[in-house]
Motif scaffolding. Structure first.
Motif, mmCIF file in Angstrom:
data_model
loop_
_atom_site.group_PDB
_atom_site.id
_atom_site.type_symbol
_atom_site.label_atom_id
_atom_site.label_comp_id
_atom_site.label_asym_id
_atom_site.label_seq_id
_atom_site.Cartn_x
_atom_site.Cartn_y
_atom_site.Cartn_z
ATOM 1 N N LEU A 198 0.829 -1.202 0.000
ATOM 2 C CA LEU A 198 0.000 0.000 0.000
ATOM 3 C C LEU A 198 0.864 1.254 0.000
ATOM 4 N N ILE A 199 1.922 1.253 0.795
ATOM 5 C CA ILE A 199 2.823 2.407 0.844
ATOM 6 C C ILE A 199 3.481 2.639 -0.512
ATOM 7 N N VAL A 200 3.936 1.556 -1.129
ATOM 8 C CA VAL A 200 4.574 1.676 -2.445
ATOM 9 C C VAL A 200 3.571 2.152 -3.486
ATOM 10 N N PHE A 201 2.355 1.644 -3.443
ATOM 11 C CA PHE A 201 1.316 2.049 -4.392
ATOM 12 C C PHE A 201 1.040 3.551 -4.271
ATOM 13 N N ILE A 202 0.879 4.035 -3.048
ATOM 14 C CA ILE A 202 0.594 5.453 -2.834
ATOM 15 C C ILE A 202 1.779 6.308 -3.270
ATOM 16 N N ALA A 203 2.996 5.844 -3.004
ATOM 17 C CA ALA A 203 4.183 6.595 -3.418
ATOM 18 C C ALA A 203 4.276 6.688 -4.938
ATOM 19 N N VAL A 204 4.040 5.575 -5.625
ATOM 20 C CA VAL A 204 4.100 5.572 -7.092
ATOM 21 C C VAL A 204 2.992 6.443 -7.668
ATOM 22 N N LEU A 205 1.816 6.386 -7.082
ATOM 23 C CA LEU A 205 0.712 7.221 -7.544
ATOM 24 C C LEU A 205 1.048 8.699 -7.353
ATOM 25 N N GLY A 206 1.631 9.027 -6.222
ATOM 26 C CA GLY A 206 2.035 10.409 -5.969
ATOM 27 C C GLY A 206 3.088 10.896 -6.939
ATOM 28 N N VAL A 207 4.055 10.049 -7.255
ATOM 29 C CA VAL A 207 5.092 10.422 -8.217
ATOM 30 C C VAL A 207 4.482 10.630 -9.597
ATOM 31 N N GLY A 208 3.528 9.796 -9.966
ATOM 32 C CA GLY A 208 2.857 9.969 -11.257
ATOM 33 C C GLY A 208 2.121 11.289 -11.349
ATOM 34 N N VAL A 209 1.417 11.655 -10.288
ATOM 35 C CA VAL A 209 0.707 12.936 -10.265
ATOM 36 C C VAL A 209 1.708 14.089 -10.319
ATOM 37 N N LEU A 210 2.799 13.971 -9.589
ATOM 38 C CA LEU A 210 3.831 15.003 -9.590
ATOM 39 C C LEU A 210 4.435 15.185 -10.986
ATOM 40 N N LEU A 211 4.748 14.066 -11.635
ATOM 41 C CA LEU A 211 5.327 14.152 -12.980
ATOM 42 C C LEU A 211 4.352 14.774 -13.972
ATOM 43 N N LEU A 212 3.080 14.428 -13.864
ATOM 44 C CA LEU A 212 2.083 15.033 -14.756
ATOM 45 C C LEU A 212 1.964 16.530 -14.505
ATOM 46 N N SER A 213 2.031 16.924 -13.238
ATOM 47 C CA SER A 213 1.925 18.356 -12.939
ATOM 48 C C SER A 213 3.166 19.131 -13.382
ATOM 49 N N LEU A 214 4.303 18.433 -13.509
ATOM 50 C CA LEU A 214 5.530 19.083 -13.978
ATOM 51 C C LEU A 214 5.622 19.142 -15.500
#
Length: 67
Positions: free
Chosen positions: A11-27
């Motif tokens: 779950l921690i890894v899933f949330i971290a990967v999801l957060g990185v994906g959102v961050l990359l899209l926002s960048l």
């Protein structure tokens, strides 16, 4: 059955990967590039954890029928 600590880690890894994906899209990373990398990384993760595709494994008889 998987251990509760393993489920928490997943779950921690899933949330971290999801957060990185959102961050990359926002960048400004294109969605196509992100999708390509995501598919490749999910394949590597599946190979690392030893998970198999959801389809039923083929038996030896089915392999011999195809030949």
């Amino acid at each position: 059955m998987r251990s509760p600590s393993r489920n928490k880690l997943d779950l921690i890894v899933f949330i971290a990967v999801l957060g990185v994906g959102v961050l990359l899209l926002s960048l400004g990373v294109s969605a196509n590039s992100l999708a390509t990398v995501s598919v490749a990384l999910s394949g590597l993760y599946g190979a690392w954890t030893g998970t198999r595709p959801t389809g039923a494994p083929r038996s030896r008889d089915q392999d011999q029928e195809r030949r």
